[in-house]
Motif scaffolding. Structure first.
Motif, short mmCIF file in Angstrom:
data_model
loop_
_atom_site.label_atom_id
_atom_site.label_comp_id
_atom_site.label_asym_id
_atom_site.label_seq_id
_atom_site.Cartn_x
_atom_site.Cartn_y
_atom_site.Cartn_z
N PRO A 77 -6.22 -10.45 3.24
CA PRO A 77 -6.01 -11.08 4.56
C PRO A 77 -6.81 -10.37 5.66
O PRO A 77 -7.33 -11.01 6.56
CB PRO A 77 -4.50 -10.94 4.77
CG PRO A 77 -3.93 -10.90 3.40
CD PRO A 77 -4.95 -10.16 2.57
N GLY A 78 -6.91 -9.06 5.57
CA GLY A 78 -7.71 -8.32 6.57
C GLY A 78 -9.18 -8.70 6.50
O GLY A 78 -9.84 -8.85 7.53
N ARG A 82 -11.40 -10.52 9.34
CA ARG A 82 -12.68 -9.93 9.74
C ARG A 82 -13.81 -10.95 9.62
O ARG A 82 -14.62 -11.10 10.52
CB ARG A 82 -12.99 -8.71 8.86
CG ARG A 82 -14.32 -8.05 9.20
CD ARG A 82 -14.91 -7.28 8.05
NE ARG A 82 -15.19 -8.18 6.96
CZ ARG A 82 -15.18 -7.82 5.68
NH1 ARG A 82 -14.91 -6.61 5.34
NH2 ARG A 82 -15.45 -8.71 4.74
N ASP A 83 -13.83 -11.70 8.51
CA ASP A 83 -14.88 -12.69 8.31
C ASP A 83 -14.77 -13.82 9.33
O ASP A 83 -15.79 -14.30 9.84
CB ASP A 83 -14.82 -13.25 6.89
CG ASP A 83 -15.21 -12.21 5.84
OD1 ASP A 83 -15.76 -11.16 6.23
OD2 ASP A 83 -14.95 -12.45 4.65
N ASP A 84 -13.56 -14.23 9.64
CA ASP A 84 -13.37 -15.27 10.66
C ASP A 84 -13.84 -14.78 12.03
O ASP A 84 -14.50 -15.51 12.77
CB ASP A 84 -11.89 -15.69 10.74
CG ASP A 84 -11.44 -16.44 9.50
OD1 ASP A 84 -12.30 -16.91 8.74
OD2 ASP A 84 -10.20 -16.54 9.31
N LEU A 86 -16.05 -12.46 12.55
CA LEU A 86 -17.51 -12.34 12.48
C LEU A 86 -18.17 -13.69 12.70
O LEU A 86 -19.16 -13.79 13.45
CB LEU A 86 -17.92 -11.75 11.13
CG LEU A 86 -19.39 -11.46 10.92
CD1 LEU A 86 -19.90 -10.47 11.94
CD2 LEU A 86 -19.63 -10.95 9.51
N GLN A 87 -17.64 -14.74 12.10
CA GLN A 87 -18.19 -16.08 12.30
C GLN A 87 -18.06 -16.50 13.76
O GLN A 87 -18.98 -17.08 14.34
CB GLN A 87 -17.48 -17.10 11.39
CG GLN A 87 -17.82 -16.95 9.94
CD GLN A 87 -19.29 -17.11 9.66
OE1 GLN A 87 -19.97 -17.92 10.27
NE2 GLN A 87 -19.81 -16.31 8.76
N SER A 88 -16.92 -16.19 14.37
CA SER A 88 -16.71 -16.52 15.78
C SER A 88 -17.71 -15.79 16.66
O SER A 88 -18.30 -16.38 17.58
CB SER A 88 -15.28 -16.17 16.18
OG SER A 88 -15.11 -16.35 17.56
N LEU A 89 -17.92 -14.51 16.39
CA LEU A 89 -18.87 -13.73 17.17
C LEU A 89 -20.31 -14.23 16.98
O LEU A 89 -21.10 -14.23 17.93
CB LEU A 89 -18.78 -12.25 16.81
CG LEU A 89 -17.51 -11.54 17.28
CD1 LEU A 89 -17.42 -10.14 16.68
CD2 LEU A 89 -17.44 -11.49 18.78
N LYS A 90 -20.64 -14.67 15.77
CA LYS A 90 -21.97 -15.23 15.53
C LYS A 90 -22.19 -16.50 16.34
O LYS A 90 -23.25 -16.70 16.92
CB LYS A 90 -22.18 -15.51 14.04
CG LYS A 90 -22.46 -14.27 13.22
CD LYS A 90 -22.68 -14.62 11.76
CE LYS A 90 -22.98 -13.39 10.94
NZ LYS A 90 -23.19 -13.73 9.52
#
Length: 152
Positions: A77-78, A82-84, A86-90
């Protein structure tokens, strides 16, 4: 000593089944106690405190493990959060770059207009100077006006 086996196709003791199920729930919830939390079978049997062979005999549990981890892509879940993020920041970075490019284009266009106006202003001053007309700067005119009218 008599060993009792769990129901279904599992060939493990009830104690081993209980340990494997508890370990699976801890790993899927992102609260491991003995491992790094990755959703891999190695962590499942280590988290449960049983051997790999015991885990491999727990067919029903492994089927459930495979089904439940298939949707997560073996991410904790962590890691998923983190991946979500990261996608948002991209996406945010892409939007910011687009805005920056647009602003740079507008700035370049404004600089071009200002340079053209400066050139025109210089040419007009030279033309007025050739005619003998005196050009009065705004600062001189303002100071004269204030003395006549007074401060506002």
């Amino acid at each position: 000593m008599t060993t009792t086996f769990a129901t279904g196709t599992d060939q493990v003791s009830a104690k081993a089944e209980k340990a494997l199920r508890a370990a699976m729930e801890r790993l899927l919830a992102g609260r491991p106690t003995c491992t790094d939390g990755r959703l891999v079978k190695e962590n499942l049997y280590r988290e449960a405190g049983v051997s790999r062979a015991t885990m491999n005999r727990a067919h029903d549990i492994l089927t459930e493990w495979n089904h439940r981890t298939a949707t997560t892509g073996a991410r904790t879940p962590g890691e998923a959060r983190r991946d979500d993020e990261l996608q948002s920041l991209k996406r945010e970075l892409k939007e910011t770059k687009r805005e920056r490019t647009d602003l740079q284009r507008r700035l370049d266009a404004s600089a071009t207009v200002i340079a053209a106006l400066h050139h025109d202003n210089t040419a007009l001053r030279e033309e007025l100077g050739d005619r003998g007309t005196v050009v009065v700067t705004l600062d001189e005119r303002r100071s004269t006006r204030e003395e006549t009218i007074g401060p506002c």
